[in-house]
Enzyme design. Structure first.
Site: not given
Ligand code: IPE
Ligand code: IPE
Ligand code: MG
Length: 225
Positions: A62, A24, A11-12, A56-59, A192
């Site tokens: 975007r 992004r 993440d990030g 993820s299925t939630e992504n 863990e």
């Molecule tokens: C979790 O990250 C999914 C992946 C790393 C693919 P997200 O950025 O989608 O999670 P949330 O929305 O902060 O929970």
């Molecule tokens: C993780 O980075 C990658 C995916 C979820 C695909 P993010 O795209 O979620 O980055 P942030 O959380 O917005 O910084």
């Molecule tokens: Mg994220």
């Protein structure tokens, strides 16, 4: 003890790009570089299974443009790295529902899995269009169809995408968020958890080692004393 299975919520990427005033997608590009480094490092350290949460299925919530770029980066990664991964003895597995992907993408991904299917040194799971709740429902649907009546933990596990693999010993999440975001809910029952503030594009092999050392200091009790 080296954790046999390490799972990572990468993440990030977006925040990394934002900090640099970049779009992004630049964060995602840098994130792919981190994936390469971490796969090699995990393999060198002696980890046996590495699960990476890529989409993820939630992504799907975007913007279309970001989703398109993400898939194109993932495809490029598989295409470009396939030979090297194969040489390293990596067996690739996709966790998630590929059914809605375009045919050519599906073909390419499945082909990569078949090419590496005989490798035994290291297993790389990439979670793509993955959601743990969807995975559990899917398992129960298959079990119902097959008329399986005797449900045990082993039976349920054997119908998950991770069938045959040990559960994660260590779950790492980068960028400081304290949640599991629908990743491997069944499998992380006793993992863990290690959270670092480092954003995924900044995560290095030394950070992986630090996480493993922290893991090694934990006392896992599994409900016992
Ligand atoms: C979790 O990250 C999914 C992946 C790393 C693919 P997200 O950025 O989608 O999670 P949330 O929305 O902060 O929970
Ligand atoms: C993780 O980075 C990658 C995916 C979820 C695909 P993010 O795209 O979620 O980055 P942030 O959380 O917005 O910084
Ligand atoms: Mg994220």
């Amino acid at each position: 003890m080296i954790p046999g299975h390490v799972a990572i919520i990468m993440d990030g990427n977006g925040r990394w790009a934002k900090k640099k005033s970049l779009p992004r997608i630049f964060g995602h590009k840098q994130g792919v570089k981190t994936i390469k480094e971490i796969v090699k490092a995990a393999n060198d350290i002696g980890v046996k299974v590495l699960s990476l949460y890529a989409f993820s299925t939630e992504n799907w919530k975007r913007p279309q443009s970001e989703i398109k770029s993400l898939f194109s980066l993932i495809r490029q990664f598989i295409r470009k790295e396939l030979r090297e991964l194969n040489d390293l003895g990596v067996k690739l597995r996709i966790l998630g529902d590929l059914s809605k992907f375009p045919e050519n993408v599906k073909f390419e991904i499945k082909d990569a899995c078949i090419i590496t299917s005989q490798n035994t040194k290291f297993e790389l799971n990439i979670a793509l269009n993955y959601g743990a709740r969807q995975e559990i429902i899917r398992a129960f649907e298959i079990m119902t169809k097959q008329g399986i009546k005797k449900l045990t933990e082993e039976v349920v596990s054997s119908f998950l995408y991770t069938c045959g693999q040990p559960d994660p010993d260590l779950l790492i999440r980068t960028s400081g968020e304290l949640r599991v975001s629908n990743f491997l809910l069944w499998q992380i029952a006793y993992s863990e958890i290690y959270v670092t503030d480092k954003l995924w594009p900044d995560f290095t092999k030394d950070d992986l080692k630090i996480a493993i050392v922290a893991f090694q200091k934990r006392r896992r009790r599994f409900g016992g004393l």
